[in-house]
Design an enzyme around this catalytic site. Structure first.
Site, PDB file in Angstrom:
ATOM      1  N   CYS A  93     -10.305   3.918   9.168  1.00  0.00           N
ATOM      2  CA  CYS A  93      -9.819   3.649   7.814  1.00  0.00           C
ATOM      3  C   CYS A  93      -8.937   2.404   7.817  1.00  0.00           C
ATOM      4  CB  CYS A  93      -9.049   4.854   7.283  1.00  0.00           C
ATOM      5  SG  CYS A  93      -8.468   4.672   5.577  1.00  0.00           S
ATOM      6  N   GLY A 124       3.616   1.033   5.134  1.00  0.00           N
ATOM      7  CA  GLY A 124       4.730   1.794   5.680  1.00  0.00           C
ATOM      8  C   GLY A 124       4.516   2.253   7.102  1.00  0.00           C
ATOM      9  N   SER A 144       1.230   5.098  -0.143  1.00  0.00           N
ATOM     10  CA  SER A 144       0.457   6.318   0.082  1.00  0.00           C
ATOM     11  C   SER A 144       1.014   7.517  -0.652  1.00  0.00           C
ATOM     12  CB  SER A 144       0.425   6.630   1.577  1.00  0.00           C
ATOM     13  OG  SER A 144       1.734   6.943   2.036  1.00  0.00           O
ATOM     14  N   GLY A 145       2.231   7.382  -1.176  1.00  0.00           N
ATOM     15  CA  GLY A 145       2.900   8.530  -1.773  1.00  0.00           C
ATOM     16  C   GLY A 145       3.873   9.182  -0.813  1.00  0.00           C
ATOM     17  N   GLY A 146       4.038   8.593   0.381  1.00  0.00           N
ATOM     18  CA  GLY A 146       4.982   9.111   1.359  1.00  0.00           C
ATOM     19  C   GLY A 146       6.273   8.326   1.365  1.00  0.00           C
ATOM     20  N   VAL A 147       7.235   8.793   2.170  1.00  0.00           N
ATOM     21  CA  VAL A 147       8.550   8.165   2.200  1.00  0.00           C
ATOM     22  C   VAL A 147       8.512   6.795   2.860  1.00  0.00           C
ATOM     23  CG1 VAL A 147       9.219   9.289   4.386  1.00  0.00           C
ATOM     24  CG2 VAL A 147      10.985   8.548   2.758  1.00  0.00           C
ATOM     25  N   ASP A 148       7.656   6.601   3.845  1.00  0.00           N
ATOM     26  CA  ASP A 148       7.653   5.332   4.571  1.00  0.00           C
ATOM     27  C   ASP A 148       7.236   4.161   3.683  1.00  0.00           C
ATOM     28  OD1 ASP A 148       8.452   6.479   7.030  1.00  0.00           O
ATOM     29  OD2 ASP A 148       6.398   7.116   7.436  1.00  0.00           O
ATOM     30  N   SER A 149       6.129   4.320   2.973  1.00  0.00           N
ATOM     31  CA  SER A 149       5.691   3.225   2.103  1.00  0.00           C
ATOM     32  C   SER A 149       6.614   3.067   0.895  1.00  0.00           C
ATOM     33  CB  SER A 149       4.242   3.435   1.650  1.00  0.00           C
ATOM     34  OG  SER A 149       4.066   4.665   0.984  1.00  0.00           O
ATOM     35  N   ALA A 201       0.857  -1.181   0.000  1.00  0.00           N
ATOM     36  CA  ALA A 201       0.000   0.000   0.000  1.00  0.00           C
ATOM     37  C   ALA A 201       0.894   1.232   0.000  1.00  0.00           C
ATOM     38  CB  ALA A 201      -0.909  -0.006   1.221  1.00  0.00           C
ATOM     39  N   CYS A 230      -7.417  13.252   6.137  1.00  0.00           N
ATOM     40  CA  CYS A 230      -7.247  13.574   4.723  1.00  0.00           C
ATOM     41  C   CYS A 230      -8.425  14.351   4.138  1.00  0.00           C
ATOM     42  CB  CYS A 230      -6.997  12.304   3.912  1.00  0.00           C
ATOM     43  SG  CYS A 230      -8.356  11.114   3.901  1.00  0.00           S
TER      44      CYS A 230
END
Length: 350
Positions: free
Chosen positions: A103, A127, A15-20, A13, A200
Site C-alpha cells: 500500500c 504520520g 488516516s484518522g489517527g493521532v500521528d497524522s 495524508a 485494514c
C-alpha cells in the site's frame, strides 16, 4: 510526485489517527500551507487498520479543529488492483505478503504522491514514525525514528530519491508519548485513539481465512516431516506460513514442529524442529534502492519490529553472519547502514 510548484504547500495524508493529526498540526506551526487528505481505500468490512468510516470522520474533525481544508480521495480501485488482488494471489502461490508495504509502495507514495504533485503541492507528509535525513552529498534516506518501539522505517524501504525529496515526516523526532501529549495539548479528538495494528481489509471478527476463503478455492494438503513421512494434514495449504506451529493436525511427537516449507502446487507442508528453521542464506528478489544498488556487508531486517542483523548481500542472496530464522517468501528483507535505510527486497523460495 510529478510537479513541485510550491514547496510551502503540503498535502498531509490523514488516516484518522493521532500521528497524522499531530503531523498536520506541526506543519501548520512551522508555517506551511496545509491541506489534509484521507484515502478511502476499502469498501468492505473493516474493524481495524485505517479504513473504517469512523477514521474518515476523525480525520475530518481534526482538520476542522486545526482550521485546514480536508478532502477524501477514493482510490479503492487502485487499492484493489495493487494491494488486495496481489495479496490474494500471493497466498495462492504459497507466499506470505505484507499488504501494508505494498500500500505504501503503490498507493500512498505512488498514486497519492503523484496526485499531490499534479495538484500543485510541493510536498506530501505522513504520520509515519521515521525520519528523512539528508546526507553530505545531498542524497536522502529514510532513517529510524526517535521512538525505537514505534519505528516504521522498515515499511518505507521502497522510497527513492525523487519520493524522498518530496516527503516530510514531521513526527519522526518525537516519541509516541510526546505525540499524544501534543495532541492532548491541542485538544484533538485523536489524542487517546488506539494505534491501528492490523490489515485494514481483514476483520478481527472473521480473520484472514474467511477473507481469503471468499476469494480462493483452498487446497487441502498433507504435512510431512524431513524424511517425507506423512505426519498430519491441513485444510488449506494457502493459509500456512513459514514458522507456523499450530493448525496442522500433527500426529504424535513430543518436540514442537514448525512449518519449514510450503508447497501449494504439491499440496504439501514440510515440518521440522526449530533448528530446521535456521538458515545460512536467504534468496531475495524485487530490489528497490534509495540511491542505487548496494552490496557487501550491511545490516538486514526481516520483520517490522525485528532486529537488524549483519549479513553480506551477494547478488540476489543474503548470506547471514550467523544462522538466521528462515524468512517466509513474500516478506520484505530490508537493508540498513546503521539507522539509515539503503533499500529493500522480497524473500523468495529457495
Amino acid at each position: 510526485m510529478t510537479a513541485r510548484t510550491d514547496p510551502t504547500r503540503v498535502m498531509v495524508a490523514m488516516s484518522g489517527g493521532v500521528d497524522s493529526s499531530v503531523a498536520a498540526a506541526l506543519l501548520l506551526e512551522a508555517g506551511y500551507e496545509v491541506v489534509g487528505v484521507t484515502l478511502r481505500l476499502w469498501g468492505g468490512e473493516s474493524d481495524s487498520g485505517c479504513c473504517a468510516v469512523s477514521d474518515v470522520d476523525d480525520a475530518r474533525r481534526v482538520a476542522d479543529a486545526l482550521g485546514i481544508d480536508h478532502h477524501v480521495f477514493n482510490l479503492g480501485d487502485h487499492f484493489e488492483s495493487m494491494v488486495v488482488g496481489p495479496y490474494v494471489a500471493d497466498h495462492a502461490a504459497g507466499r506470505t505478503p505484507n499488504p501494508c508495504i505494498e500500500c505504501n509502495r503503490h498507493v500512498k507514495f505512488g498514486r497519492l504522491m503523484d496526485r499531490a504533485g499534479a495538484l500543485g503541492f510541493g510536498l506530501l507528509a505522513t504520520g509515519h514514525h521515521a525520519r528523512v535525513v539528508e546526507r553530505p552529498e545531498g542524497t536522502r534516506r529514510i532513517a529510524r525514528a526517535a521512538d525505537s518501539a514505534k519505528d516504521q522505517s522498515y515499511v518505507l524501504n521502497m522510497l527513492d530519491q525523487d519520493q524522498l525529496a518530496g516527503l516530510l515526516l514531521p513526527i519522526g523526532d518525537l516519541t509516541k508519548e510526546e505525540v499524544r501529549r501534543r495532541a492532548a495539548d491541542l485538544g484533538l479528538r485523536t489524542a487517546d485513539k488506539p494505534d491501528s495494528q492490523d490489515v485494514c481489509f481483514i476483520t478481527r471478527q472473521h480473520g484472514r481465512g474467511d477473507f481469503l476463503g471468499r476469494r480462493l478455492t483452498f487446497t487441502p494438503g498433507r504435512v510431512v516431516d524431513g524424511s517425507g513421512a506423512e505426519v498430519g494434514s491441513v485444510s488449506a495449504v494457502e493459509l500456512v506460513t513459514i514458522g507456523q506451529r499450530r493448525g496442522m493436525a500433527l500426529a504424535g511427537g513430543a518436540a514442537p514442529r514448525f512449518a519449514v516449507d510450503v508447497d501449494v502446487a504439491g499440496a504439501t507442508v514440510t515440518v521440522g524442529p526449530v533448528g530446521d528453521l535456521m538458515v545460512d542464506a536467504t534468496p531475495v528478489e524485487a530490489f528497490s534502492w534509495a540511491d542505487g544498488p548496494v552490496g557487501g556487508t550491511l545490516l538486514v531486517q526481516t520483520s517490522a519490529h525485528g532486529s537488524s542483523d549483519p549479513a553480506v548481500l551477494d547478488g540476489d542472496v543474503v548470506r547471514w553472519s550467523e544462522p538466521h530464522m528462515r524468512v517466509a517468501p513474500g516478506q520484505s528483507v530490508v537493508f540498513y547502514d546503521g539507522d539509515e535505510v539503503l533499500g529493500g527486497s522480497i524473500a523468495r523460495r529457495d
